[in-house]
Design a protein around this motif. Structure first.
Motif, PDB file in Angstrom:
ATOM      1  N   LEU B  57     -11.272  -3.565  -5.157  1.00  0.00           N
ATOM      2  CA  LEU B  57     -10.253  -4.430  -4.542  1.00  0.00           C
ATOM      3  C   LEU B  57     -10.768  -5.070  -3.258  1.00  0.00           C
ATOM      4  O   LEU B  57     -10.035  -5.758  -2.573  1.00  0.00           O
ATOM      5  N   LEU B  59     -11.405  -3.623  -0.484  1.00  0.00           N
ATOM      6  CA  LEU B  59     -10.631  -3.108   0.644  1.00  0.00           C
ATOM      7  C   LEU B  59     -11.342  -1.938   1.301  1.00  0.00           C
ATOM      8  O   LEU B  59     -10.719  -1.003   1.778  1.00  0.00           O
ATOM      9  N   ARG B  87      -6.359 -11.879  -2.352  1.00  0.00           N
ATOM     10  CA  ARG B  87      -4.982 -11.485  -2.111  1.00  0.00           C
ATOM     11  C   ARG B  87      -4.109 -11.799  -3.328  1.00  0.00           C
ATOM     12  O   ARG B  87      -3.217 -11.056  -3.672  1.00  0.00           O
ATOM     13  N   ARG B  90      -4.982  -9.018  -5.918  1.00  0.00           N
ATOM     14  CA  ARG B  90      -4.471  -7.671  -5.659  1.00  0.00           C
ATOM     15  C   ARG B  90      -2.997  -7.600  -6.036  1.00  0.00           C
ATOM     16  O   ARG B  90      -2.206  -8.437  -5.627  1.00  0.00           O
ATOM     17  N   GLY B  91      -2.665  -6.595  -6.796  1.00  0.00           N
ATOM     18  CA  GLY B  91      -1.270  -6.447  -7.195  1.00  0.00           C
ATOM     19  C   GLY B  91      -0.925  -7.257  -8.417  1.00  0.00           C
ATOM     20  O   GLY B  91      -0.236  -6.802  -9.306  1.00  0.00           O
ATOM     21  N   MET B  96      -3.046  -0.651  -7.669  1.00  0.00           N
ATOM     22  CA  MET B  96      -3.586   0.677  -7.379  1.00  0.00           C
ATOM     23  C   MET B  96      -2.458   1.701  -7.295  1.00  0.00           C
ATOM     24  O   MET B  96      -1.389   1.419  -6.777  1.00  0.00           O
ATOM     25  N   VAL B 118       6.421  -6.687  -3.854  1.00  0.00           N
ATOM     26  CA  VAL B 118       5.425  -7.137  -4.827  1.00  0.00           C
ATOM     27  C   VAL B 118       5.995  -8.312  -5.629  1.00  0.00           C
ATOM     28  O   VAL B 118       5.313  -9.312  -5.861  1.00  0.00           O
ATOM     29  N   TYR B 121       6.168 -11.504  -3.697  1.00  0.00           N
ATOM     30  CA  TYR B 121       4.889 -12.133  -3.439  1.00  0.00           C
ATOM     31  C   TYR B 121       4.236 -12.691  -4.697  1.00  0.00           C
ATOM     32  O   TYR B 121       3.624 -13.752  -4.662  1.00  0.00           O
ATOM     33  N   HIS B 122       4.383 -11.998  -5.806  1.00  0.00           N
ATOM     34  CA  HIS B 122       3.621 -12.390  -6.996  1.00  0.00           C
ATOM     35  C   HIS B 122       4.434 -13.054  -8.097  1.00  0.00           C
ATOM     36  O   HIS B 122       3.879 -13.676  -8.991  1.00  0.00           O
TER      37      HIS B 122
END
Lengths: 366, 261
Positions: B57, B59, B87, B90-91, B96, B118, B121-122
């Protein structure tokens, strides 16, 4: 089950703990009362803040009578006053038994805009013209101190709130950013903070005030005072929030938030700053007095809010000479108001701090 | 011939930034995960499992750095992605699941609020759709009272429930790959079996691939399609689960198997 299961947020728990404290609640009530009075100032005050009557310079508080000269019971009324000069050429006021002015509720007086919207002339109490009703006495120009105190509360009390709001927004954000990113940015921001903290607050305030043009009208002066005060206050908070943010950014949920694709800004606002809230709320409560005192100090020495607009600071400036305090002690009332407000904010802040402390939960007894 | 791999790690080397020359955490690690499969990364503590997961990721903690190797996801080189591209990924593409959801959830927000982040945002859903989706997700991971769980704070749930909620959060944006970092280490044996069962079901239902990071060979025997055994930052043995279990070649694998027998 339902009561046990019902989930309380951290804030609700603190509030519940706060409610148990009698001193805290009474101080909060006093503050609430003061702010309500400030909001309704124009209705509660018998006169507008500009209403002056030079013949009543330093007129003492008007006495309310319920029995007239013949000893008969009457609706509460006040006498008119006459004055003569004593050997120091000071005015000595005496009641004039021939003129009686009954006290009226919801009386028509100076026009104002109720809550800033509705034109209105109704005042809670007052007496018919030409009688004058001074609840707390008059100032040098015969203006009602009680009315001016109420109007002044609007300025003095709101400056604390607005100032703290501005400086805390800056402080939280800047501190959060510095702590979260660390490194060079952190270094830079902290050095800037230290520059602000290095200069003694009062002198910085004076220096900043001298940079404000004196052509400003009263509203502009008001906002420049707010900005000056919050300009000084943010640095200290930013430092502490930065420290908290450094430890908070290592938490697992911050990493988890990153794996969900949240942006840095979202992480700072959603996952870092909320954890500093219990500290910030207390810090806010404890720093509001600073803003109120700051405004008072500026206005007291004539650099803040300008007459005829009243603030507790410039009202108090009349009480700078011992002669005046001796002759007309009621001009100290604004000082007393500042005192009460500051004490109340400090007590509320102190008890909130205990309320937010999870280790003290249930043990504290004040 | 197997299909093209979803995630391909080649010769990944991760070192500490300061002393990258002599101190490496992961050395020349290669692994590939195929669509709709579960791969297990097994190794002792300190062998670089979690670091590898975070590296995927991008990170890694600031002190660590990928010094060598490449990571390709869906055929694209992920190491060249911009911060913004990462970004987005991720997700949405890779999610994760953490070892201890008590710490991976923010203690001051309700479970539902955190899952909603989540979705906000997505996914482009409105408020009501999001609420419905949260309940659906919680239901999907086998939580019987989704309404109550969504309204709860993390500390009010049991360990198993929290882990389920964490998984629900991970699959919220329908990712292709889930990296599960020791998802069952803090749970008792019965719950471990439940969670593993849940992973298997979700894999079938959502066409997921899962990278399972664990120290416990027992956990993965029934679940994983492939096993990569990691020791001191190197993959010492890899292959289909049956083969590894039947004929462990490396001494470390044999030791691992001893412990769980």
């Amino acid at each position: 089950m339902s009561k046990q299961e019902k989930s309380l947020s951290q804030f609700q728990m603190a509030l519940r703990s706060f409610r148990k404290s009698r001193i805290g609640m009474s101080c909060a009530m006093i503050l609430l009362l003061l702010y309500t009075m400030a909001l309704l100032a124009d209705f509660l005050s018998p006169y507008s803040y500009e209403n002056e009557e030079r013949n009543y310079s330093y007129c003492p508080p008007t006495r309310i009578h319920v029995r007239d000269a013949e000893g008969k019971w009457r609706w509460p009324f006040v006498y008119g006053v006459t004055f003569h000069f004593d050997e120091f050429h000071r005015r000595i006021y005496e009641e004039d038994n021939t003129k009686k002015y009954p006290i009226r509720f919801f009386i028509k007086g100076d026009e104002y805009k109720f809550l800033g919207f509705w034109r209105c002339r109704i005042h809670l109490v007052g007496v018919e013209e030409p009688g004058r009703f001074y609840v707390l006495g008059a100032d040098s120009r015969g203006r009602d101190l009680w009315s001016r105190l109420l109007y002044g509360a609007r300025i003095s009390l709101s400056i604390g709130l607005i100032g703290v709001l501005i400086s805390f927004s800056i402080g939280l954000l800047v501190g959060g950013i510095a702590g979260y990113y660390g490194g060079v940015l952190d270094n830079l921001i902290m050095r800037i903070c230290e520059m602000f903290m290095m200069i003694p607050g009062f002198y910085l305030m004076l220096a900043l005030r001298s940079a404000v043009p004196d052509t400003f009208n009263s509203l502009q002066v008001y906002f420049s005072v707010v900005v000056i005060l919050s300009f000084i206050g943010w640095a200290g908070l930013a430092r502490i929030i930065r420290g908290m943010s450094i430890s908070l950014r290592e938490r697992d949920y911050v990493l988890a938030a990153k794996t969900m694709g949240l942006s840095d800004f979202q992480i700072i606002v959603r996952h870092i700053l909320p954890h500093t809230l219990s500290y910030s709320i207390v810090a806010i409560m404890l720093s509001i007095p600073g803003y109120i005192l700051g405004e008072a100090a500026l206005s007291l020495i004539g650099l803040g809010i300008q007459d005829p607009i009243p603030s507790w600071g410039n009202l108090l400036s009349e009480a700078m000479g011992i002669v005046y305090i001796n002759f007309a002690p009621w001009i100290l009332w604004p000082g007393f108001s500042i005192f009460i407000t500051v004490i109340c904010f400090n007590v509320v802040g102190d008890i909130l701090r205990d309320a937010f402390d999870p280790l003290l939960k249930g043990e504290r007894n004040i | 011939m197997r299909p093209e791999s979803l995630l391909e790690i080649k010769n990944l080397t991760i070192g500490l930034s300061e002393e990258a020359e002599n101190k490496t955490i992961v050395q020349g690690l290669s692994l590939s995960i195929f669509p709709k499969t579960i791969a297990a990364l097994v190794g002792g503590s300190g062998s670089g499992k979690t670091t590898t997961g975070l590296a995927v990721l991008r990170l890694l903690p600031p002190v660590m750095d990928i010094t060598q190797g490449e990571i390709t996801f869906q055929g694209k080189d992920m190491l060249n992605y911009s911060i913004e591209q990462m970004r987005q990924l991720r997700g949405k593409e890779i999610a994760m699941v953490f070892q201890e959801p008590l710490y991976a959830f923010n203690p001051v927000f309700r479970i539902g609020q955190q899952m909603e982040e989540v979705l906000i945002y997505h996914c482009s859903l409105n408020k009501q759709q999001r609420e419905q989706r949260i309940l659906d997700l919680l239901d999907m991971v086998g939580i019987t009272e989704p309404q109550r769980v969504a309204q709860s704070y993390p500390h009010q749930l049991s360990g198993g429930m929290r882990q389920r909620a964490m998984i629900a959060q991970a699959i919220a944006a329908e990712p292709q790959l889930i990296i599960a970092d020791e998802p069952t280490s803090n749970l008792d044996v019965t719950l471990q079996a439940h969670i593993m069962d849940l992973f298997r079901k979700l894999k079938e239902r959502l066409n997921l691939s899962i990278l399972l990071i664990t120290h416990d060979l027992g956990v993965v025997t029934h679940l994983a399609d492939d096993i990569f055994v990691l020791s001191e930052g190197r993959v010492v043995e890899s292959g289909p689960t049956q083969m590894i279990l039947a004929k462990p070649q490396h001494r470390f694998t044999q030791e691992l198997m001893e412990t769980f027998r």
